[in-house]
Design a protein around this motif. Structure first.
Motif, PDB file in Angstrom:
ATOM      1  N   GLY A  48       0.819  -1.191   0.000  1.00  0.00           N
ATOM      2  CA  GLY A  48       0.000   0.000   0.000  1.00  0.00           C
ATOM      3  C   GLY A  48       0.860   1.250   0.000  1.00  0.00           C
ATOM      4  O   GLY A  48       2.088   1.174  -0.064  1.00  0.00           O
ATOM      5  N   PRO A  49       0.234   2.428   0.061  1.00  0.00           N
ATOM      6  CA  PRO A  49       1.011   3.668   0.038  1.00  0.00           C
ATOM      7  C   PRO A  49       1.758   3.884   1.352  1.00  0.00           C
ATOM      8  O   PRO A  49       1.383   3.350   2.387  1.00  0.00           O
ATOM      9  CB  PRO A  49      -0.060   4.734  -0.174  1.00  0.00           C
ATOM     10  N   GLY A  50       2.804   4.690   1.265  1.00  0.00           N
ATOM     11  CA  GLY A  50       3.589   4.999   2.462  1.00  0.00           C
ATOM     12  C   GLY A  50       5.058   4.735   2.228  1.00  0.00           C
ATOM     13  O   GLY A  50       5.473   3.574   2.119  1.00  0.00           O
ATOM     14  N   ILE A  51       5.835   5.814   2.139  1.00  0.00           N
ATOM     15  CA  ILE A  51       7.253   5.650   1.819  1.00  0.00           C
ATOM     16  C   ILE A  51       8.045   5.072   2.988  1.00  0.00           C
ATOM     17  O   ILE A  51       9.213   4.725   2.840  1.00  0.00           O
ATOM     18  CB  ILE A  51       7.882   6.979   1.350  1.00  0.00           C
ATOM     19  N   ASP A  52       7.390   4.923   4.141  1.00  0.00           N
ATOM     20  CA  ASP A  52       8.049   4.258   5.260  1.00  0.00           C
ATOM     21  C   ASP A  52       8.327   2.791   4.954  1.00  0.00           C
ATOM     22  O   ASP A  52       9.146   2.151   5.624  1.00  0.00           O
ATOM     23  CB  ASP A  52       7.190   4.374   6.523  1.00  0.00           C
ATOM     24  N   GLN A  53       7.657   2.243   3.941  1.00  0.00           N
ATOM     25  CA  GLN A  53       7.879   0.853   3.545  1.00  0.00           C
ATOM     26  C   GLN A  53       8.980   0.719   2.493  1.00  0.00           C
ATOM     27  O   GLN A  53       9.215  -0.382   1.981  1.00  0.00           O
ATOM     28  CB  GLN A  53       6.585   0.262   2.974  1.00  0.00           C
ATOM     29  N   ALA A  54       9.651   1.818   2.152  1.00  0.00           N
ATOM     30  CA  ALA A  54      10.670   1.773   1.104  1.00  0.00           C
ATOM     31  C   ALA A  54      11.803   0.831   1.475  1.00  0.00           C
ATOM     32  O   ALA A  54      12.257   0.786   2.623  1.00  0.00           O
ATOM     33  CB  ALA A  54      11.213   3.177   0.847  1.00  0.00           C
ATOM     34  N   GLN A  55      12.251   0.061   0.476  1.00  0.00           N
ATOM     35  CA  GLN A  55      13.348  -0.881   0.659  1.00  0.00           C
ATOM     36  C   GLN A  55      14.465  -0.556  -0.319  1.00  0.00           C
ATOM     37  O   GLN A  55      14.222   0.052  -1.357  1.00  0.00           O
ATOM     38  CB  GLN A  55      12.855  -2.317   0.401  1.00  0.00           C
ATOM     39  N   PRO A  56      15.683  -0.976  -0.032  1.00  0.00           N
ATOM     40  CA  PRO A  56      16.762  -0.780  -0.996  1.00  0.00           C
ATOM     41  C   PRO A  56      16.537  -1.652  -2.220  1.00  0.00           C
ATOM     42  O   PRO A  56      15.774  -2.631  -2.186  1.00  0.00           O
ATOM     43  CB  PRO A  56      18.006  -1.210  -0.227  1.00  0.00           C
ATOM     44  N   ARG A  57      17.177  -1.305  -3.319  1.00  0.00           N
ATOM     45  CA  ARG A  57      17.083  -2.106  -4.541  1.00  0.00           C
ATOM     46  C   ARG A  57      17.499  -3.547  -4.243  1.00  0.00           C
ATOM     47  O   ARG A  57      18.491  -3.799  -3.558  1.00  0.00           O
ATOM     48  CB  ARG A  57      17.958  -1.514  -5.635  1.00  0.00           C
ATOM     49  N   PHE A 112       2.473  11.297  -8.200  1.00  0.00           N
ATOM     50  CA  PHE A 112       1.197  12.028  -8.143  1.00  0.00           C
ATOM     51  C   PHE A 112       1.311  13.189  -7.142  1.00  0.00           C
ATOM     52  O   PHE A 112       0.734  13.180  -6.073  1.00  0.00           O
ATOM     53  CB  PHE A 112       0.070  11.072  -7.757  1.00  0.00           C
ATOM     54  N   ARG A 113       2.103  14.163  -7.531  1.00  0.00           N
ATOM     55  CA  ARG A 113       2.285  15.332  -6.673  1.00  0.00           C
ATOM     56  C   ARG A 113       1.089  16.263  -6.784  1.00  0.00           C
ATOM     57  O   ARG A 113       0.479  16.373  -7.841  1.00  0.00           O
ATOM     58  CB  ARG A 113       3.569  16.075  -7.087  1.00  0.00           C
ATOM     59  N   PRO A 114       0.745  16.948  -5.689  1.00  0.00           N
ATOM     60  CA  PRO A 114       1.441  17.019  -4.398  1.00  0.00           C
ATOM     61  C   PRO A 114       1.085  15.898  -3.425  1.00  0.00           C
ATOM     62  O   PRO A 114       1.578  15.869  -2.312  1.00  0.00           O
ATOM     63  CB  PRO A 114       0.982  18.365  -3.852  1.00  0.00           C
ATOM     64  N   PHE A 115       0.217  14.973  -3.839  1.00  0.00           N
ATOM     65  CA  PHE A 115      -0.241  13.934  -2.915  1.00  0.00           C
ATOM     66  C   PHE A 115       0.850  12.896  -2.624  1.00  0.00           C
ATOM     67  O   PHE A 115       0.975  12.440  -1.483  1.00  0.00           O
ATOM     68  CB  PHE A 115      -1.486  13.239  -3.479  1.00  0.00           C
ATOM     69  N   GLU A 116       1.611  12.502  -3.626  1.00  0.00           N
ATOM     70  CA  GLU A 116       2.662  11.489  -3.441  1.00  0.00           C
ATOM     71  C   GLU A 116       3.948  12.205  -2.998  1.00  0.00           C
ATOM     72  O   GLU A 116       4.958  12.213  -3.697  1.00  0.00           O
ATOM     73  CB  GLU A 116       2.869  10.694  -4.726  1.00  0.00           C
ATOM     74  N   ALA A 117       3.872  12.776  -1.823  1.00  0.00           N
ATOM     75  CA  ALA A 117       4.965  13.607  -1.321  1.00  0.00           C
ATOM     76  C   ALA A 117       6.175  12.756  -0.955  1.00  0.00           C
ATOM     77  O   ALA A 117       6.045  11.609  -0.521  1.00  0.00           O
ATOM     78  CB  ALA A 117       4.494  14.395  -0.098  1.00  0.00           C
ATOM     79  N   GLY A 118       7.353  13.340  -1.141  1.00  0.00           N
ATOM     80  CA  GLY A 118       8.583  12.678  -0.750  1.00  0.00           C
ATOM     81  C   GLY A 118       9.099  11.665  -1.745  1.00  0.00           C
ATOM     82  O   GLY A 118      10.061  10.952  -1.455  1.00  0.00           O
TER      83      GLY A 118
END
Length: 285
Positions: A48-57, A112-118
């Motif tokens: 789901g959305p949320g850049i806190d779930q970002a992982q390295p390549r 999808f700026r400004p909603f997809e911030a960061g």
């Protein structure tokens, strides 16, 4: 061989780690349709959305999907994942072959700026070849609103555009029109698969190179199982849309060089006058 079988899975998933749910859905679909050669998932379906779930390549989720592709012997496009590189985050889509190898990755050009911030914009369009079949291109959600993305993919030879989406807003009907327009203007297959449930409002759509709707889903979980005939694309581009406009040949042959693509004329006074890209504020009366 110009025919290729693909399943786009519109899944009703919650926010959170959905890897096991996705693996079960893929296995269930393949039991019913064992001839399917590629599985395509919606944007950000994994967490789901949320850049806190970002992982390295090459992180845990990507490795999970590599194993899943190898287990079933399928091409697998698992929607997108947030990918962290240093202090930047990208909305990234991997393409995995039947041996479990990542053959390419695409970073969403238009978050999808400004909603997809960061989220940082990618800067490259991506195509890949399926041996003996043809060339595929990938784009993600808001990219579809920019005809330059689809045209650049087609310029590089894409005959099919795979387009994972995460839309749960009232503009979904408009995106269906855009999907058809992208297919018509570029005489290609355009496969737009959306999330359902908590992550989207469904209505995935698959469009053929003559603008024909191959399948349009409802708002719940649904499997789109398609057989694409890439010879249709080649015939349409050679002979014209429904035997009429030979659009890509005309685009190729025009002497016009559009000012918006000319580096010397990239500043547009009319676009500059629109103001900053920011969330709309409530009016004060």
């Amino acid at each position: 061989m110009s025919k290729f079988s693909l399943s786009a899975l519109q899944l009703a998933l919650p926010q959170g780690d959905n890897r096991e749910r996705i693996a079960a859905a893929v296995a269930s679909m393949l039991r019913r349709y064992p001839w399917v050669q590629m599985v395509l998932l919606p944007e950000l379906a994994t967490y789901g959305p949320g850049i806190d779930q970002a992982q390295p390549r090459g992180g845990e989720a990507e490795r999970f999907y590599q194993q899943l592709a190898k287990q079933h012997g399928i091409w697998f496009v698992p929607g997108s994942l947030y990918e962290r590189e240093g202090d930047r985050v990208f909305n990234m889509l991997p393409v995995i072959d039947p041996n479990g190898h990542v053959v390419t990755r695409y970073r969403k050009i238009y978050p999808f700026r400004p909603f997809e911030a960061g989220v940082t914009s990618g800067d490259q369009v991506v195509v890949f070849d399926i041996p003996g079949v043809g060339r595929f291109g990938v784009s993600i959600c808001y990219d579809g609103w920019f005809p330059e993305v689809s045209r650049a993919l087609v310029w590089r030879g894409a005959e099919v555009i795979l387009h994972p989406t995460m839309t749960g807003t009232l503009d979904r009907p408009n995106e269906l029109v855009i999907a058809q327009a992208n297919a018509i203007m570029n005489q290609c297959y355009f496969i737009d698969v959306n999330n359902a449930g908590a992550l989207g409002n469904g209505r995935s759509i698959a469009v053929g190179p003559d603008g024909d709707v191959l399948h349009q889903a409802g708002e719940q979980s649904e499997e789109l199982v398609l057989t694409l005939d890439l010879q249709r694309v080649r015939d349409a581009r050679r002979d014209g849309f429904k035997g009429l406009g030979q659009v890509l040949k005309s685009f190729r042959d025009t002497p016009v060089r559009y000012p918006c693509y000319n580096e010397a004329e990239q500043v547009s006074a009319s676009l500059e006058a629109l103001g900053p890209l920011a969330l709309r504020e409530r009016s004060v009366r």
